[in-house]
Enzyme design. Structure first.
Site, mmCIF file in Angstrom:
data_model
loop_
_atom_site.group_PDB
_atom_site.id
_atom_site.type_symbol
_atom_site.label_atom_id
_atom_site.label_comp_id
_atom_site.label_asym_id
_atom_site.label_seq_id
_atom_site.Cartn_x
_atom_site.Cartn_y
_atom_site.Cartn_z
ATOM 1 N N GLU A 1 -8.466 2.903 -8.462
ATOM 2 C CA GLU A 1 -8.145 2.825 -6.998
ATOM 3 C C GLU A 1 -9.411 2.745 -6.028
ATOM 4 O O GLU A 1 -10.512 3.284 -6.412
ATOM 5 C CB GLU A 1 -7.572 4.308 -6.544
ATOM 6 N N ASP B 1 -0.698 -4.925 -2.456
ATOM 7 C CA ASP B 1 -0.760 -5.599 -1.148
ATOM 8 C C ASP B 1 -0.146 -7.060 -1.590
ATOM 9 O O ASP B 1 -0.846 -7.875 -2.310
ATOM 10 C CB ASP B 1 -2.092 -5.810 -0.766
ATOM 11 N N LYS C 1 -0.538 -14.564 3.749
ATOM 12 C CA LYS C 1 -1.274 -15.557 4.247
ATOM 13 C C LYS C 1 -1.862 -16.568 3.006
ATOM 14 O O LYS C 1 -2.236 -16.070 2.247
ATOM 15 C CB LYS C 1 -2.214 -15.490 5.096
ATOM 16 N N ASP D 1 8.412 -4.324 -3.830
ATOM 17 C CA ASP D 1 9.848 -4.545 -2.875
ATOM 18 C C ASP D 1 9.870 -5.863 -2.074
ATOM 19 O O ASP D 1 10.690 -6.065 -1.399
ATOM 20 C CB ASP D 1 9.809 -3.403 -1.964
ATOM 21 N N THR E 1 7.085 5.050 -8.048
ATOM 22 C CA THR E 1 5.865 5.624 -7.386
ATOM 23 C C THR E 1 6.229 6.235 -5.869
ATOM 24 O O THR E 1 7.405 6.014 -5.698
ATOM 25 C CB THR E 1 5.009 4.285 -6.963
ATOM 26 N N GLU E 2 5.259 6.613 -5.105
ATOM 27 C CA GLU E 2 5.705 7.080 -3.760
ATOM 28 C C GLU E 2 6.377 5.916 -2.812
ATOM 29 O O GLU E 2 7.407 6.334 -2.443
ATOM 30 C CB GLU E 2 4.441 7.691 -2.954
ATOM 31 N N TYR E 3 5.669 4.998 -2.906
ATOM 32 C CA TYR E 3 6.100 3.794 -2.165
ATOM 33 C C TYR E 3 7.824 3.398 -2.577
ATOM 34 O O TYR E 3 8.629 3.086 -1.808
ATOM 35 C CB TYR E 3 5.307 2.438 -2.251
#
Length: 215
Positions: free
Chosen positions: A69, A118, A122, A154, A192-194
């Site tokens: 991380e 992430d 773009k 997602d 995961t948390e997300y």
């Protein structure tokens, strides 16, 4: 997603050099030296708050796990949990994924996880996507022959990009799901948390598992 600064983070990290490595300061000659037992090593790039990698380590004591991380705040949140859990097969690493080949010996990782990376939507930021060809080249060097890569997101656009990128590299796509939680793979999935957040909103979770062909 960048987390808010944690005033206690640096002090906690400094207090536990036995659990965390700061790439800018030092890198062990082999990651196996950080663990009590020499076992297959699995790596998660972008571990967030650590829910996924910690549960992986709990469920698989026969493997060693490394949480990479970059964000200090996120890393400190994993470390805070690990100080309590004391999972012997889990180590933390603060580093930039762009430097993977400087941090790992060739063919030293058995499996690699990319969870909710992430999307960098773009076009000019394509090389920052963790499934872009420049990163796939790094993973190919790190992974053992036929080592696996797992990817969850997602973001439909990022998933479609990942499928094209991996297929063109090429990697062998072993499993693909457009709705992980509604598939037969859900039983063994560790969220995961997300992932919990997105799935509770009814958003499908996209998943793939792939491997590099033997050279």
């Amino acid at each position: 997603m960048r987390l808010r600064n944690k005033p206690w983070a640096q002090e906690l990290i400094a207090a536990h050099p036995e659990l965390i490595t700061i790439a800018a300061n030092s890198t062990p000659s082999t990651w196996q030296e950080c663990f009590p037992s020499k076992q297959p090593l699995e790596l998660e790039i972008g571990s967030g708050k650590g829910q996924f990698i910690m549960e992986k380590a709990r469920q698989n004591p026969q493997h060693n796990f490394l949480a990479l991380e970059l964000q200090t705040a996120a890393l400190a949140m994993i470390l805070k949990k690990q100080v309590v859990a004391q999972l012997p097969n889990l180590q933390l690493l603060q580093a930039n994924a762009q430097n993977l080949t400087e941090l790992f010996a060739p063919q030293s990782v058995t499996k690699l996880y990319l969870n909710f990376s992430d999307p960098w939507p773009k076009t000019r930021h394509e090389k920052r996507r963790l499934v872009a060809p420049n990163f796939l080249k790094l993973y190919q060097q790190l992974l053992v022959p036929q080592g696996q890569l797992e990817f969850k997101t997602d973001n439909r656009g990022l998933f479609e990009y990942a499928l094209c990128s991996l297929n063109n590299f090429p990697l062998h796509l072993e499993q693909v799901s457009l709705d992980l939680h509604a598939s037969e793979l859900a039983a063994e999935n560790i969220p995961t948390e997300y992932e919990d957040k997105f799935s509770q909103k009814g958003q499908p979770i996209y998943f793939l598992q792939a491997s590099f062909p033997e050279i």
